[in-house]
Design an enzyme around this catalytic site. Structure first.
Site, PDB file in Angstrom:
ATOM      1  CD  GLU A 250      -2.111   1.410   2.965  1.00  0.00           C
ATOM      2  OE1 GLU A 250      -2.210   2.552   3.458  1.00  0.00           O
ATOM      3  OE2 GLU A 250      -2.411   0.375   3.589  1.00  0.00           O
TER       4      GLU A 250
ATOM      5  CE  LYS B 209      -6.311   1.648   8.183  1.00  0.00           C
ATOM      6  NZ  LYS B 209      -5.837   2.632   7.213  1.00  0.00           N
TER       7      LYS B 209
END
Length: 205
Positions: A37, A126
């Site tokens: 990411e 998340k």
């Protein structure tokens, strides 16, 4: 729920520069990472992310974090991003990414936010900031979520405490400053990557 990655540790490379990205991402993949990411508050992400997708897209799920707007999602999709991680629960952003066939790990902190994200189509959650809530809180949230939803702990996860989060039902974690800090030498990235991979392997034995 099926995970599109083999190692459920997402490398968060906040602040990485375009000229550094190839070396660090190549090294992370060699260490076993297959989810990368690059947060959108990193310099020149519009250039870096498509370049990294072109270089490593067949070996890792590469995309963006800190995605806040649907226009950013469209731009990421045009550059070939297949991973999107958000810091918050924005149904419109999640829906747009799912429409573009991205794998979405949506940021949430409460049961309400978690279900909002899932209803919008997020494939993973998340929990952020994990260190502020702690494993006991995540265990409690997990109790009300569908058992097949992958939950990642993000924020303050280290090789020393990773096992605690896995023990309460997290499938893995997103690794930020404890894996990579902007400007750190390549050797440091490799050293930290090995430490996390080893901690994960020991925890799941």
């Amino acid at each position: 729920m099926h995970l599109p990655i083999k190692l459920p540790l997402i490398a968060i490379l906040r602040g990485i520069k375009a000229e550094e990205a190839e070396a660090h991402i190549g090294a992370l993949i060699e260490c076993g990472f297959d989810a990368i990411e690059i947060p959108l508050n990193s310099p020149d992400w519009q250039q870096t992310i498509p370049q990294m997708v072109k270089l490593f897209g067949d070996r890792a799920l590469i995309g963006a974090g800190t995605v806040l707007k649907t226009a950013q999602v469209d731009e990421l999709a045009a550059g070939g991003s297949r991973l999107m991680v958000t810091p918050n629960t924005d149904a419109a952003v999640i829906q747009r990414a799912v429409k573009h066939n991205m794998w979405v790990a949506a940021g949430c902190a409460t049961a309400t936010e978690a279900f909002t994200a899932l209803n919008a189509g997020a494939q993973a959650l998340k929990i952020f900031p994990a260190s502020a809530f702690g494993p006991a809180y995540i265990k409690a949230i997990k109790a009300v979520l569908p058992s097949d939803v992958p939950v990642f702990a993000v924020g303050g996860v280290t090789p020393q405490n990773l096992a605690e989060y896995l023990a309460v039902g997290c499938v893995g974690a997103g690794l930020g400053s404890d894996l990579y800090r902007a400007g750190q030498p390549l050797a440091r990235t490799i050293e930290k990557a090995h430490a996390f991979v080893q901690a994960y392997q020991e925890a799941i034995r």
